[in-house]
Scaffold this motif. Sequence first.
Motif, mmCIF file in Angstrom:
data_model
loop_
_atom_site.group_PDB
_atom_site.id
_atom_site.type_symbol
_atom_site.label_atom_id
_atom_site.label_comp_id
_atom_site.label_asym_id
_atom_site.label_seq_id
_atom_site.Cartn_x
_atom_site.Cartn_y
_atom_site.Cartn_z
ATOM 1 N N HIS A 55 0.836 -1.201 0.000
ATOM 2 C CA HIS A 55 0.000 0.000 0.000
ATOM 3 C C HIS A 55 0.874 1.256 0.000
ATOM 4 C CE1 HIS A 55 -4.025 -1.870 0.930
ATOM 5 N NE2 HIS A 55 -3.188 -2.893 1.067
ATOM 6 N N CYS A 56 0.883 1.962 -1.133
ATOM 7 C CA CYS A 56 1.647 3.201 -1.281
ATOM 8 C C CYS A 56 0.677 4.372 -1.371
ATOM 9 C CB CYS A 56 2.513 3.144 -2.536
ATOM 10 S SG CYS A 56 3.770 1.836 -2.515
ATOM 11 N N THR A 64 9.820 4.897 -3.911
ATOM 12 C CA THR A 64 10.638 4.349 -2.828
ATOM 13 C C THR A 64 10.471 2.840 -2.746
ATOM 14 O OG1 THR A 64 10.381 6.422 -1.591
ATOM 15 C CG2 THR A 64 11.150 4.488 -0.365
ATOM 16 N N PHE A 65 9.226 2.381 -2.843
ATOM 17 C CA PHE A 65 8.971 0.941 -2.812
ATOM 18 C C PHE A 65 9.695 0.222 -3.951
ATOM 19 C CE2 PHE A 65 6.484 -2.201 -5.195
ATOM 20 C CZ PHE A 65 6.753 -3.308 -4.395
ATOM 21 N N LEU A 66 9.631 0.770 -5.160
ATOM 22 C CA LEU A 66 10.250 0.102 -6.309
ATOM 23 C C LEU A 66 11.751 -0.057 -6.116
ATOM 24 C CD1 LEU A 66 8.323 1.791 -9.261
ATOM 25 C CD2 LEU A 66 8.088 -0.565 -8.454
ATOM 26 N N LEU A 67 12.399 0.945 -5.540
ATOM 27 C CA LEU A 67 13.831 0.835 -5.283
ATOM 28 C C LEU A 67 14.120 -0.200 -4.198
ATOM 29 C CD1 LEU A 67 14.777 4.620 -5.480
ATOM 30 C CD2 LEU A 67 15.394 2.829 -7.112
ATOM 31 N N LEU A 68 13.259 -0.266 -3.194
ATOM 32 C CA LEU A 68 13.415 -1.287 -2.152
ATOM 33 C C LEU A 68 13.178 -2.682 -2.732
ATOM 34 C CD1 LEU A 68 11.474 0.427 0.781
ATOM 35 C CD2 LEU A 68 13.959 0.199 0.567
ATOM 36 N N ASP A 112 6.538 5.093 7.187
ATOM 37 C CA ASP A 112 6.136 4.675 5.842
ATOM 38 C C ASP A 112 6.681 3.306 5.459
ATOM 39 O OD1 ASP A 112 4.574 6.908 5.292
ATOM 40 O OD2 ASP A 112 6.300 8.073 4.650
ATOM 41 N N PHE A 113 7.959 3.049 5.770
ATOM 42 C CA PHE A 113 8.548 1.747 5.456
ATOM 43 C C PHE A 113 9.491 1.324 6.573
ATOM 44 C CE2 PHE A 113 7.686 3.587 1.242
ATOM 45 C CZ PHE A 113 6.954 2.566 0.652
ATOM 46 N N HIS A 166 16.182 9.995 -4.757
ATOM 47 C CA HIS A 166 16.087 8.941 -5.760
ATOM 48 C C HIS A 166 16.772 9.325 -7.067
ATOM 49 C CE1 HIS A 166 13.495 7.070 -2.997
ATOM 50 N NE2 HIS A 166 12.339 7.559 -3.393
ATOM 51 N N ASP A 167 17.319 8.316 -7.727
ATOM 52 C CA ASP A 167 17.763 8.434 -9.112
ATOM 53 C C ASP A 167 16.521 8.205 -9.973
ATOM 54 O OD1 ASP A 167 18.611 7.926 -11.715
ATOM 55 O OD2 ASP A 167 20.428 6.895 -11.101
#
Length: 266
Positions: A55-56, A64-68, A112-113, A166-167
């Motif tokens: 859940h984003c 952020t989730f995609l990088l994690l 958040d994470f 983020h990049d």
Amino acid sequence: MGRYDQNAKVYTKWLKGGRGQGRLENYKPWLQVYNVPSSGRSSRPWSAKIGRVVHCMSDLELSTFLLLEWSEAVVDIREQFPLDLTTTLQIAKTLGFRHPAVRGENIVMTTDFLVSMSSSTHPLLALQVKPSGELDKLRVREKLAIEEQYWKDLNVPFQIVTEHSHDQIKVENIKWFASCFSKLTSLEVLEQLADWWSPIMEQKGSMRLIQLCTDIDVQLNQEPGTSLGQIRLLCSKKVAQFDLSIPFFDILAGDIGFRKISGTKG
């Protein structure tokens, strides 16, 4: 109760439902996308790493989730993780800040994470995601100070993540093939695809990938996008790889490399 209400009655229900508890595929976030009025676009992307939707609450949280998700150092992701209310109330009192509340009732704060890492020295990392413009607001800084002290007392590193963390090219590249994360594909099929594509990439190394895939679709009388879809699938499983600092629409066939895979599932 309104759909965004938070109070003791709601919290009792959430706790009974297992929210804020569990690990990996069994974890249930304390806040879910329909519990929070989002100022951005909320989303529920699939995580192959932990085997469930995540859940984003905003595009920045999604990035952020995609990088994690992509990082091999990350082994578990728990989003919208609840902080103990009694503890945050005490911290707020000590710091002299007003505790977050809705309609006069103190609410459970969330990080958040909460990320589990493969590192033995720093097994946990707490991340709060905020647009950089929000950090100028005094009230936001007070809430962050409460949260930071909470994790400091637990010896867990705490970081604030903004759009500048983020990049963005890397994020967009991961987004390009993220839709394939949920596709269950046998390693046999992945190996066959890799074996078929590898010599073509080597032979057509100076050609743009997108043009090459378009030409192959025409030559094989395939639906447009079929070949590119195969490359996206291979990239999502890390069978095909390229420098993620290069936008996917600019990569050449020769920029794609292939790695050997083993096991029984993709």
